[in-house]
Design a protein around this motif. Sequence first.
Motif, PDB file in Angstrom:
ATOM      1  N   PHE A  81       0.797  -1.229   0.000  1.00 43.65           N
ATOM      2  CA  PHE A  81       0.000   0.000   0.000  1.00 43.65           C
ATOM      3  C   PHE A  81       0.827   1.275   0.000  1.00 43.65           C
ATOM      4  O   PHE A  81       0.347   2.310  -0.431  1.00 43.65           O
ATOM      5  CB  PHE A  81      -0.922   0.030   1.228  1.00 43.65           C
ATOM      6  CG  PHE A  81      -1.939  -1.070   1.268  1.00 43.65           C
ATOM      7  CD1 PHE A  81      -2.815  -1.263   0.220  1.00 43.65           C
ATOM      8  CD2 PHE A  81      -2.013  -1.930   2.350  1.00 43.65           C
ATOM      9  CE1 PHE A  81      -3.751  -2.287   0.247  1.00 43.65           C
ATOM     10  CE2 PHE A  81      -2.943  -2.951   2.393  1.00 43.65           C
ATOM     11  CZ  PHE A  81      -3.813  -3.127   1.339  1.00 43.65           C
ATOM     12  N   TYR A  82       2.074   1.225   0.485  1.00 44.29           N
ATOM     13  CA  TYR A  82       2.776   2.464   0.786  1.00 44.29           C
ATOM     14  C   TYR A  82       3.117   3.275  -0.462  1.00 44.29           C
ATOM     15  O   TYR A  82       3.288   4.491  -0.388  1.00 44.29           O
ATOM     16  CB  TYR A  82       4.054   2.164   1.577  1.00 44.29           C
ATOM     17  CG  TYR A  82       5.216   1.676   0.757  1.00 44.29           C
ATOM     18  CD1 TYR A  82       6.210   2.557   0.317  1.00 44.29           C
ATOM     19  CD2 TYR A  82       5.345   0.344   0.417  1.00 44.29           C
ATOM     20  CE1 TYR A  82       7.280   2.113  -0.430  1.00 44.29           C
ATOM     21  CE2 TYR A  82       6.410  -0.110  -0.324  1.00 44.29           C
ATOM     22  CZ  TYR A  82       7.373   0.772  -0.744  1.00 44.29           C
ATOM     23  OH  TYR A  82       8.429   0.335  -1.485  1.00 44.29           O
TER      24      TYR A  82
ATOM     25  N   GLU B 229      -1.879   3.406   8.631  1.00 43.89           N
ATOM     26  CA  GLU B 229      -1.584   3.827  10.004  1.00 43.89           C
ATOM     27  C   GLU B 229      -1.896   2.712  10.989  1.00 43.89           C
ATOM     28  O   GLU B 229      -1.142   2.470  11.945  1.00 43.89           O
ATOM     29  CB  GLU B 229      -2.423   5.071  10.331  1.00 43.89           C
ATOM     30  CG  GLU B 229      -2.021   5.760  11.618  1.00 43.89           C
ATOM     31  CD  GLU B 229      -0.641   6.405  11.540  1.00 43.89           C
ATOM     32  OE1 GLU B 229      -0.011   6.562  12.609  1.00 43.89           O
ATOM     33  OE2 GLU B 229      -0.217   6.736  10.417  1.00 43.89           O
ATOM     34  N   GLN B 230      -2.971   2.000  10.779  1.00 45.28           N
ATOM     35  CA  GLN B 230      -3.329   0.904  11.670  1.00 45.28           C
ATOM     36  C   GLN B 230      -2.316  -0.234  11.597  1.00 45.28           C
ATOM     37  O   GLN B 230      -1.885  -0.781  12.617  1.00 45.28           O
ATOM     38  CB  GLN B 230      -4.730   0.392  11.309  1.00 45.28           C
ATOM     39  CG  GLN B 230      -5.198  -0.790  12.146  1.00 45.28           C
ATOM     40  CD  GLN B 230      -6.546  -1.315  11.686  1.00 45.28           C
ATOM     41  OE1 GLN B 230      -7.146  -0.750  10.756  1.00 45.28           O
ATOM     42  NE2 GLN B 230      -7.020  -2.372  12.312  1.00 45.28           N
ATOM     43  N   LEU B 231      -1.897  -0.587  10.381  1.00 46.30           N
ATOM     44  CA  LEU B 231      -0.908  -1.656  10.241  1.00 46.30           C
ATOM     45  C   LEU B 231       0.444  -1.241  10.809  1.00 46.30           C
ATOM     46  O   LEU B 231       1.169  -2.068  11.382  1.00 46.30           O
ATOM     47  CB  LEU B 231      -0.771  -2.019   8.762  1.00 46.30           C
ATOM     48  CG  LEU B 231      -2.001  -2.644   8.094  1.00 46.30           C
ATOM     49  CD1 LEU B 231      -1.767  -2.823   6.607  1.00 46.30           C
ATOM     50  CD2 LEU B 231      -2.341  -3.981   8.739  1.00 46.30           C
ATOM     51  N   ALA B 232       0.811   0.034  10.646  1.00 47.90           N
ATOM     52  CA  ALA B 232       2.090   0.506  11.194  1.00 47.90           C
ATOM     53  C   ALA B 232       2.103   0.421  12.709  1.00 47.90           C
ATOM     54  O   ALA B 232       3.136   0.090  13.314  1.00 47.90           O
ATOM     55  CB  ALA B 232       2.352   1.936  10.727  1.00 47.90           C
TER      56      ALA B 232
ATOM     57  N   CYS C 156       8.329   3.081   5.099  1.00 48.78           N
ATOM     58  CA  CYS C 156       7.124   2.994   4.260  1.00 48.78           C
ATOM     59  C   CYS C 156       6.131   4.096   4.625  1.00 48.78           C
ATOM     60  O   CYS C 156       5.475   4.673   3.734  1.00 48.78           O
ATOM     61  CB  CYS C 156       6.481   1.620   4.421  1.00 48.78           C
ATOM     62  SG  CYS C 156       7.434   0.253   3.725  1.00 48.78           S
ATOM     63  N   THR C 157       6.030   4.399   5.910  1.00 50.79           N
ATOM     64  CA  THR C 157       5.118   5.474   6.333  1.00 50.79           C
ATOM     65  C   THR C 157       5.594   6.828   5.813  1.00 50.79           C
ATOM     66  O   THR C 157       4.782   7.651   5.353  1.00 50.79           O
ATOM     67  CB  THR C 157       5.023   5.486   7.861  1.00 50.79           C
ATOM     68  OG1 THR C 157       4.632   4.190   8.325  1.00 50.79           O
ATOM     69  CG2 THR C 157       3.999   6.503   8.326  1.00 50.79           C
ATOM     70  N   VAL C 158       6.904   7.077   5.873  1.00 44.08           N
ATOM     71  CA  VAL C 158       7.440   8.336   5.351  1.00 44.08           C
ATOM     72  C   VAL C 158       7.193   8.437   3.851  1.00 44.08           C
ATOM     73  O   VAL C 158       6.793   9.488   3.333  1.00 44.08           O
ATOM     74  CB  VAL C 158       8.946   8.434   5.685  1.00 44.08           C
ATOM     75  CG1 VAL C 158       9.571   9.646   5.016  1.00 44.08           C
ATOM     76  CG2 VAL C 158       9.145   8.519   7.193  1.00 44.08           C
ATOM     77  N   TYR C 159       7.432   7.353   3.132  1.00 44.94           N
ATOM     78  CA  TYR C 159       7.175   7.326   1.682  1.00 44.94           C
ATOM     79  C   TYR C 159       5.702   7.613   1.401  1.00 44.94           C
ATOM     80  O   TYR C 159       5.362   8.371   0.480  1.00 44.94           O
ATOM     81  CB  TYR C 159       7.570   5.944   1.149  1.00 44.94           C
ATOM     82  CG  TYR C 159       7.642   5.824  -0.354  1.00 44.94           C
ATOM     83  CD1 TYR C 159       8.863   5.777  -1.003  1.00 44.94           C
ATOM     84  CD2 TYR C 159       6.492   5.736  -1.117  1.00 44.94           C
ATOM     85  CE1 TYR C 159       8.938   5.645  -2.370  1.00 44.94           C
ATOM     86  CE2 TYR C 159       6.550   5.608  -2.491  1.00 44.94           C
ATOM     87  CZ  TYR C 159       7.784   5.567  -3.113  1.00 44.94           C
ATOM     88  OH  TYR C 159       7.850   5.439  -4.480  1.00 44.94           O
ATOM     89  N   PHE C 160       4.836   6.998   2.187  1.00 48.07           N
ATOM     90  CA  PHE C 160       3.393   7.179   2.008  1.00 48.07           C
ATOM     91  C   PHE C 160       2.992   8.644   2.199  1.00 48.07           C
ATOM     92  O   PHE C 160       2.148   9.176   1.470  1.00 48.07           O
ATOM     93  CB  PHE C 160       2.662   6.276   3.001  1.00 48.07           C
ATOM     94  CG  PHE C 160       1.168   6.275   2.871  1.00 48.07           C
ATOM     95  CD1 PHE C 160       0.544   5.519   1.893  1.00 48.07           C
ATOM     96  CD2 PHE C 160       0.393   7.028   3.715  1.00 48.07           C
ATOM     97  CE1 PHE C 160      -0.828   5.518   1.767  1.00 48.07           C
ATOM     98  CE2 PHE C 160      -0.981   7.036   3.604  1.00 48.07           C
ATOM     99  CZ  PHE C 160      -1.602   6.273   2.627  1.00 48.07           C
TER     100      PHE C 160
END
Length: 922
Positions: free
Chosen positions: A427-428, A496-499, A517-521
């Motif tokens: 997803f990211y 956000e939930q998976l992170a 991955c969160t930063v990329y997202f």
Amino acid sequence: MASKFWAASSSEEESEEEVTTSEEETSSDEGSSSDSDSSSSSSSSSSGSSRKKGASRFLMGSSDSESEDERRVVRSAKDKAYDELRATCNEIKNKMHINDWAAIQTLFDKLNKQLERTQKVTQSLGVPRAYVRMLCELEDFLNKTLAEKPKLSPTNTRALTRMKQTLRKHNAAYTEQMRLFRENPVSETEEEAPSSSESESEESGSERELNTEEEEEAKFKSVRTGVVQRPKDKLLTMDPKEITYEMVQKKLQEIAMARGKTTRIDRQEQIEMLTYLSGVTKGPVQKLEVLINVITVTFDMNQPTQNAMTVPNWNRCAQTMFDIMVLLDENRHITLTDTPPEEERIEEPEAGTPTQVWGNLGAFLERLDDEWNGSLKALDPHANEYMERLKDEAVLLALAQKVSDYLQAHNELDKLAGVALKRIQHFYYKTDVVYAAMRKLALQRQQDSAEAPEAPTAALDAEVVDGEEAEGATELIVVKIPHDFNIPESCAELVEQLARVVYAHGNDNQKGQAMLCTVYFRCIRDDFYGARDTLLMSRIQEQTGQLDAKMQVLYNRTIAQLGLSAFRAGLIFECHQCLMDLYGTGRVKELLAQGIQQHRFQEKTPEQEAAERRRQVPFHMHINLELLESTYLISAMLLEVPAMASSQSTDVRKRVISKPLRRLMDNYERQSFTGPPENVRDHVMAAVRSLATGDWRRAYSYVTALSCWSLLPQKEAVLGMLRNKLQEEGLRTYLLAYGRFYSSLSIAQLCDMFELPERKVHAVVSRLIADDGLPASHDQPTGTIVVHHVEPTRLQTLAGTFSDKASLLVDLNERALAMRTGALHTDDDDGDGRRGHDGAQGGRRTRLGGRLGGVGGFGGRGGRGGRGGRFGDRERGSGFMPAEGFAGGVFGRGRGRRTSMQRDSNFTELGQFGGSARRGRT
């Protein structure tokens, strides 16, 4: 006269007698040796008499003593191809005796072409034994030569090096055949015996040779596929009612013991057996064991390092995992464990009894995901097959959700973190538009699965042998997505939930990947400040050297997206800082894992190339390199062009902001002819030249002509930001480059030239005045900018000259004292002092042959000091020894280098001292 000779041999009886005679000779050769001698002598005499008759006397030649065995024999194309192959092998062996590697290299290329031709003629994919023998002998001889290190000519040495690389890559495809040949080598006489037909008749010899070659082809074809044909198991022919629990367990144990063996095991037969056993099991526990073995055997059918799993096998594994999840949901008392049971089961456990079965759903899911990515890498991204394969992502997402629910229900939190990370990795990199399209496709496929009729459970719908579809394969297995699969509408909430799950239960490596991955997202959604703060708080940039290759690739991709996000937000300096490290290396493709670049002085082994190819990301995850390069070069242009204009106006050498842009500018200036721009670099270089003169309109036209801007959804906003930046930097560059030529500038005229509001022009000019870039002041009543031209007074000029000469004399005295005492130290109080050793272009330009001219030529900065080395006036330097020319070696700005005057012993250390001077003037 001619009719006389032809008539003599026109009788059919004579020709029949000749054939009969030759047949008798052949049959007599098969008898005893004495009979063979007598019959051969009689046959030769009879053939001699027969040769003297008719046209055969003239057609066969003038020699009457030719042997009958040398008559013309018609051979098939297949036999000729094999003979040519063997002849080339013999030539290579002869060249090996004399270490002629140049000839070996040429013959080896010829041998490979003959192999392809032989396979086309024989219509077989088998490899002849003579070819495998030649590969083994060549490899052994190469290793022996490299160990002995004989003295070879340069040509043979180069050929040896090339053969070393060629054989290493070439023999990788024939590893299994070579291994089997070394285990059971065949002598040359045994190998070539079936092909010789000298002691037998022509027909029987050719038939035997043909049969032998066909046997060899069949054998080596079976070696290539790793499959040996065996009769079917009795269990498959038995009545299902007669099959007991012990028989199924015994067969499962046999299949488990065969794991890890790559030869003489028919994986397809094992799949057939397991598929059959899944329908005759005696309970859910045994059925679960059979289904798990189906997955493991299917995984063993291919090697991930060589090729990806085929679509039929992948679909079989996915459907089998769905069946396992259904079986586990229906039997909650059965759980999976990583440790195999200590004791073998003799009977099926009673219903409801807690039972543990070996299996790891997280590992199976990870392997399926890796195989899916590997198949995408092997496909052409511009073909329809790639898009069809990309649709299987919905199957992976549904399976990952089912596995997550199972692990969460059984409180296996460490495995849950790994599955959550796998889901994040799907997803990211997706924007909201792409995520919506993927969600719609997944729901549509789920609906189609619900409407489709029931299909057999992961049955053998396609015969696949060692990862290759066999002839007669039927339809592929259609994997059905469960009806309870649910994918949320908001991608941000899901990520956000998976992170949070990974942060709570994952290890350090998993947490780092989830953070990147969160930063990329966030970057692809234009949340630059949030992404930047998250990255800085993690402090991962301080330990990039300790990360593994996969994490480094993800980090580089994240930094690239962070730079693109900063550019879209109009933060030019931040964008340049993010992308500077990527483009400073010149290996952007490799750092982003989007391709392999071949470097001139770098050789990679086949293992390194294979590892890099496995590290590549699929095409649909690529970052557009043209957009990335355009972004970096434009941000560097907006920073570098005003800095260059500032250094020219103040005559102060400033730090280079972007070295890649400077190199491109130097190459562009060296060109004698520059045509219209074609690629990204040409457009940016044309924009740089226009912006350097303050012509922002032309620079904007060059920048907007790039085609990469169409990839941005907010194209108009980005181009509007670029227009404003070019206007501001064009104004700043114009004032820095040409402001000293004006006595006053009208603000209203500047507003018209650069199409900026008066407030913005006032702010830019005020900033330049505050930074000492423009010696000017505002005249509010008239709305002008008054430029100040400050000239030094006579006293200031003389004071500066005296200070320079005095400092030089003091330094020379200290240097002379150091030479006498032997304690020679360089003046490295300033970090830039050592730079003086490398340049003094002015020193090379001096024409004075004397010692003082040499002193003047030692000037640093490659400019003023050397140019002032002549006798004469140079700006403020006047008299016998110009001030700046003499003092340039010590206080010159830049780099100095030893000149030819250092050959003089009296001035050797003086030239060295002049080169190591500090920057600036006192």
